[in-house]
Design a protein around this motif. Structure first.
Motif, PDB file in Angstrom:
ATOM      1  N   ILE A   5      15.468   6.791 -23.415  1.00  0.00           N
ATOM      2  CA  ILE A   5      14.446   6.039 -24.151  1.00  0.00           C
ATOM      3  C   ILE A   5      14.396   6.579 -25.574  1.00  0.00           C
ATOM      4  CG2 ILE A   5      12.000   5.412 -24.269  1.00  0.00           C
ATOM      5  CD1 ILE A   5      11.798   6.020 -21.279  1.00  0.00           C
ATOM      6  N   LYS A   6      14.495   5.687 -26.536  1.00  0.00           N
ATOM      7  CA  LYS A   6      14.461   6.119 -27.932  1.00  0.00           C
ATOM      8  C   LYS A   6      13.585   5.167 -28.742  1.00  0.00           C
ATOM      9  CE  LYS A   6      19.017   8.338 -28.058  1.00  0.00           C
ATOM     10  NZ  LYS A   6      20.359   8.349 -28.698  1.00  0.00           N
ATOM     11  N   LYS A   7      12.951   5.759 -29.765  1.00  0.00           N
ATOM     12  CA  LYS A   7      12.150   4.926 -30.656  1.00  0.00           C
ATOM     13  C   LYS A   7      13.034   4.432 -31.783  1.00  0.00           C
ATOM     14  CE  LYS A   7       7.649   4.734 -32.879  1.00  0.00           C
ATOM     15  NZ  LYS A   7       6.379   5.458 -33.149  1.00  0.00           N
ATOM     16  N   ASN A   8      12.972   3.133 -32.033  1.00  0.00           N
ATOM     17  CA  ASN A   8      13.770   2.524 -33.079  1.00  0.00           C
ATOM     18  C   ASN A   8      13.073   2.728 -34.429  1.00  0.00           C
ATOM     19  OD1 ASN A   8      15.049   0.666 -34.888  1.00  0.00           O
ATOM     20  ND2 ASN A   8      15.774  -0.519 -33.108  1.00  0.00           N
ATOM     21  N   PRO A   9      13.674   3.497 -35.331  1.00  0.00           N
ATOM     22  CA  PRO A   9      13.015   3.788 -36.616  1.00  0.00           C
ATOM     23  C   PRO A   9      12.814   2.550 -37.480  1.00  0.00           C
ATOM     24  CG  PRO A   9      15.293   4.556 -36.631  1.00  0.00           C
ATOM     25  CD  PRO A   9      14.996   4.138 -35.240  1.00  0.00           C
ATOM     26  N   GLN A  10      13.636   1.535 -37.263  1.00  0.00           N
ATOM     27  CA  GLN A  10      13.536   0.317 -38.085  1.00  0.00           C
ATOM     28  C   GLN A  10      12.403  -0.588 -37.630  1.00  0.00           C
ATOM     29  OE1 GLN A  10      17.478  -1.380 -37.883  1.00  0.00           O
ATOM     30  NE2 GLN A  10      18.253  -0.064 -39.525  1.00  0.00           N
ATOM     31  N   GLY A  12      10.050   0.436 -35.133  1.00  0.00           N
ATOM     32  CA  GLY A  12       8.897   1.195 -34.669  1.00  0.00           C
ATOM     33  C   GLY A  12       8.625   1.007 -33.189  1.00  0.00           C
ATOM     34  N   LYS A  13       9.505   0.253 -32.504  1.00  0.00           N
ATOM     35  CA  LYS A  13       9.316   0.006 -31.070  1.00  0.00           C
ATOM     36  C   LYS A  13      10.299   0.850 -30.267  1.00  0.00           C
ATOM     37  CE  LYS A  13       7.209  -4.528 -31.522  1.00  0.00           C
ATOM     38  NZ  LYS A  13       7.110  -5.887 -30.990  1.00  0.00           N
ATOM     39  N   TRP A  14      10.139   0.792 -28.932  1.00  0.00           N
ATOM     40  CA  TRP A  14      10.931   1.643 -28.042  1.00  0.00           C
ATOM     41  C   TRP A  14      12.073   0.853 -27.391  1.00  0.00           C
ATOM     42  CZ3 TRP A  14       9.907   6.836 -27.833  1.00  0.00           C
ATOM     43  CH2 TRP A  14       8.700   7.239 -28.429  1.00  0.00           C
ATOM     44  N   ASP A  15      13.249   1.494 -27.347  1.00  0.00           N
ATOM     45  CA  ASP A  15      14.441   0.875 -26.740  1.00  0.00           C
ATOM     46  C   ASP A  15      14.937   1.745 -25.589  1.00  0.00           C
ATOM     47  OD1 ASP A  15      14.226  -0.868 -28.862  1.00  0.00           O
ATOM     48  OD2 ASP A  15      15.830   0.082 -30.034  1.00  0.00           O
ATOM     49  N   ILE A  16      15.565   1.093 -24.612  1.00  0.00           N
ATOM     50  CA  ILE A  16      16.176   1.855 -23.512  1.00  0.00           C
ATOM     51  C   ILE A  16      17.663   1.524 -23.418  1.00  0.00           C
ATOM     52  CG2 ILE A  16      14.043   2.004 -22.163  1.00  0.00           C
ATOM     53  CD1 ILE A  16      15.125  -0.207 -20.360  1.00  0.00           C
ATOM     54  N   VAL A  17      18.446   2.492 -22.997  1.00  0.00           N
ATOM     55  CA  VAL A  17      19.878   2.325 -22.787  1.00  0.00           C
ATOM     56  C   VAL A  17      20.221   2.951 -21.440  1.00  0.00           C
ATOM     57  CG1 VAL A  17      22.203   2.819 -23.618  1.00  0.00           C
ATOM     58  CG2 VAL A  17      20.349   2.453 -25.261  1.00  0.00           C
ATOM     59  N   ARG A  35      15.447  -3.793 -25.678  1.00  0.00           N
ATOM     60  CA  ARG A  35      14.752  -3.343 -26.884  1.00  0.00           C
ATOM     61  C   ARG A  35      13.371  -3.992 -26.996  1.00  0.00           C
ATOM     62  NH1 ARG A  35      20.151  -4.296 -28.533  1.00  0.00           N
ATOM     63  NH2 ARG A  35      21.174  -2.439 -29.384  1.00  0.00           N
ATOM     64  N   GLY A  36      12.577  -3.384 -27.902  1.00  0.00           N
ATOM     65  CA  GLY A  36      11.324  -4.026 -28.308  1.00  0.00           C
ATOM     66  C   GLY A  36      10.118  -3.720 -27.457  1.00  0.00           C
ATOM     67  N   PHE A  37      10.088  -2.591 -26.729  1.00  0.00           N
ATOM     68  CA  PHE A  37       8.903  -2.235 -25.948  1.00  0.00           C
ATOM     69  C   PHE A  37       7.841  -1.639 -26.888  1.00  0.00           C
ATOM     70  CE2 PHE A  37      12.397  -2.032 -22.901  1.00  0.00           C
ATOM     71  CZ  PHE A  37      11.897  -2.838 -21.877  1.00  0.00           C
ATOM     72  N   ASN A  38       6.584  -2.026 -26.699  1.00  0.00           N
ATOM     73  CA  ASN A  38       5.508  -1.595 -27.587  1.00  0.00           C
ATOM     74  C   ASN A  38       5.162  -0.118 -27.415  1.00  0.00           C
ATOM     75  OD1 ASN A  38       5.118  -4.117 -28.842  1.00  0.00           O
ATOM     76  ND2 ASN A  38       3.937  -4.832 -27.070  1.00  0.00           N
ATOM     77  N   THR A  39       5.278   0.374 -26.172  1.00  0.00           N
ATOM     78  CA  THR A  39       4.936   1.779 -25.922  1.00  0.00           C
ATOM     79  C   THR A  39       6.060   2.453 -25.148  1.00  0.00           C
ATOM     80  OG1 THR A  39       3.868   1.352 -23.798  1.00  0.00           O
ATOM     81  CG2 THR A  39       2.490   1.176 -25.773  1.00  0.00           C
ATOM     82  N   GLN A  41       5.586   4.217 -22.578  1.00  0.00           N
ATOM     83  CA  GLN A  41       5.266   4.044 -21.163  1.00  0.00           C
ATOM     84  C   GLN A  41       5.885   2.762 -20.619  1.00  0.00           C
ATOM     85  OE1 GLN A  41       1.079   3.778 -20.330  1.00  0.00           O
ATOM     86  NE2 GLN A  41       1.336   4.267 -18.157  1.00  0.00           N
ATOM     87  N   GLU A  42       5.783   1.652 -21.398  1.00  0.00           N
ATOM     88  CA  GLU A  42       6.386   0.372 -20.989  1.00  0.00           C
ATOM     89  C   GLU A  42       7.905   0.516 -20.850  1.00  0.00           C
ATOM     90  OE1 GLU A  42       5.396  -2.746 -23.671  1.00  0.00           O
ATOM     91  OE2 GLU A  42       3.266  -2.724 -23.195  1.00  0.00           O
ATOM     92  N   ALA A  43       8.496   1.208 -21.823  1.00  0.00           N
ATOM     93  CA  ALA A  43       9.936   1.422 -21.782  1.00  0.00           C
ATOM     94  C   ALA A  43      10.327   2.247 -20.558  1.00  0.00           C
ATOM     95  CB  ALA A  43      10.399   2.112 -23.061  1.00  0.00           C
ATOM     96  N   GLY A  44       9.496   3.239 -20.214  1.00  0.00           N
ATOM     97  CA  GLY A  44       9.761   4.085 -19.060  1.00  0.00           C
ATOM     98  C   GLY A  44       9.729   3.303 -17.757  1.00  0.00           C
ATOM     99  N   LYS A  45       8.750   2.392 -17.622  1.00  0.00           N
ATOM    100  CA  LYS A  45       8.666   1.551 -16.424  1.00  0.00           C
ATOM    101  C   LYS A  45       9.899   0.657 -16.283  1.00  0.00           C
ATOM    102  CE  LYS A  45       3.617   1.258 -16.056  1.00  0.00           C
ATOM    103  NZ  LYS A  45       2.445   0.356 -16.105  1.00  0.00           N
ATOM    104  N   ALA A  46      10.331   0.084 -17.405  1.00  0.00           N
ATOM    105  CA  ALA A  46      11.508  -0.785 -17.389  1.00  0.00           C
ATOM    106  C   ALA A  46      12.754   0.002 -17.007  1.00  0.00           C
ATOM    107  CB  ALA A  46      11.705  -1.432 -18.756  1.00  0.00           C
TER     108      ALA A  46
END
Length: 381
Positions: A5-10, A12-17, A35-39, A41-46
């Protein structure tokens, strides 16, 4: 499987790979990205959901291959599971019609809409018969079904396509008077047709064209007056197959004296011809063969039959219609349909009844008359 899980600096949202293994086609590592998770936590669930699907084997990720690439794989499989002529026909349909239209598309991007447009173009811009269009899409349906099993695509889009209705070809048969007229004018003449034996076999046994052209002398029992159908000739005349169209196709057919006597004479001529040409004779033991013993091409038989029919002035029918003529004559003589089914080599009696249902209405009046005879006209009055 690994995921991050990484935050996209461009954005400001969270992406997963997620690393989901290797592509079975290319051998390269595959990753699934979202891409594009607001938090976080949301990215972690996905991420957890995807990892669970991977562990349970329920994750679907379409392979990144084109239709052409997949069909190369499929045809390699197909070659081992179907007859040579079927394989060649399938491949011809693909090369001529399918590949130019959708061959370059990714498999997972072939949608029902794209295929429906393909159908519509075949209908509007070509002179192809509806039955041919169905055969083209049979190739797609079977191949894409295999792609689903291999998890290259999730669903088979071909099953959702509407194809043009196939018009059932009108069956043309001769009545018994026309049959007799044909035989009298093709047999009892100074120069009888060289394919008269093939004609007699079709009319008096109902055998299929390939069965007739593949019939061997050793398959005939002149004592019991039976023909044993065990071999066929392929449509292109290049292969003698020791199997029939269906299991029921391997059968014994009792033949009338007129055919048994004719075949006895032809057998003597065959042996004389074989002796005459010696080592130059190609002995396949075929009843219908060239003077050098080679199999007869179906196109030559069909052409000769059409010309012979024209000469005697009868309505033009196909050679295959002699098989239908045989069945129709038997039905009109009240032969049990089960016997006809076995004689024709149909796998089910329902096939026989469906094909020859056109003959049955004409017999309804005869049934009514028989009932009158049994009961008497004044029985109920």
């Amino acid at each position: 499987m690994k995921g991050s899980i990484k935050k996209n600096p461009q954005t400001g949202k969270w992406d997963i790979v997620v690393d989901i293994g290797k592509d079975p086609f290319t051998g390269k590592r595959k990753q699934k990205k979202k891409r594009g998770f607001n938090t976080k936590q949301e990215a972690g669930k996905a991420l957890t959901k995807i990892l669970n699907e991977i562990n349970e084997g329920t994750l679907f990720e379409p392979a990144n291959m084109t239709v052409n690439q997949f069909m190369d794989i499929w045809f390699n499989e197909r070659r081992l599971s179907v007859e040579r002529t079927t394989y060649q026909n399938n491949k011809a349909f693909f090369k001529i019609y399918i590949s130019p239209q959708i061959g370059s598309l990714k498999m997972f991007k072939v949608t029902p809409l794209i295929l429906q447009q393909f159908v519509n173009e075949l209908v509007e811009k070509t002179n192809l018969a509806s039955s041919t269009i169905h055969k083209i899409f049979d190739v797609l349906k079977v191949s894409f079904s295999r792609a689903v099993k291999l998890k290259i695509i999730k669903e088979n889009p071909v099953v959702l396509v509407d194809l043009p209705k196939v018009k059932k070809a009108e069956m043309k048969v001769w009545d018994i008077n026309q049959v007799n007229f044909f035989l009298e004018n093709v047999v009892n003449v100074k120069r009888p047709s060289k394919y008269i034996t093939a004609y007699l076999l079709a009319i008096l046994t109902g055998m299929r064209q390939g069965e007739i052209l593949g019939l061997r002398w050793k398959d005939i029992d002149f004592q019991t007056k039976q023909i044993f159908v065990t071999q066929t000739l392929s449509h292109d005349g290049k292969e003698l197959r020791n199997w029939t169209k269906t299991k029921a196709g391997k059968r014994a057919i009792h033949i009338p004296d007129v055919l048994n006597n004719h075949l006895t004479v032809e057998r003597k001529r065959f042996l004389e011809n074989k002796l005459m040409y010696g080592n130059e004779f190609e002995d396949n033991d075929l009843v219908i063969c060239t003077k050098m013993g080679k199999p007869v091409q179906s196109t030559n038989l069909l052409r000769a039959f059409k010309n012979d029919v024209k000469k005697v002035g009868l309505p033009i029918i196909r050679f295959h219609d002699l098989r239908h003529t045989h069945a129709t004559m038997l039905i009109q003589q009240n032969i049990n349909p089960k016997v006809i089914q076995e004689r024709l080599g149909h796998s089910r009696i329902g096939i026989t009844l469906d094909i020859y249902s056109h003959v049955l209405p004409s017999m309804q009046q005869e049934v009514a008359m028989k009932l009158d005879e049994m009961l008497g006209t004044n029985t109920i009055l």
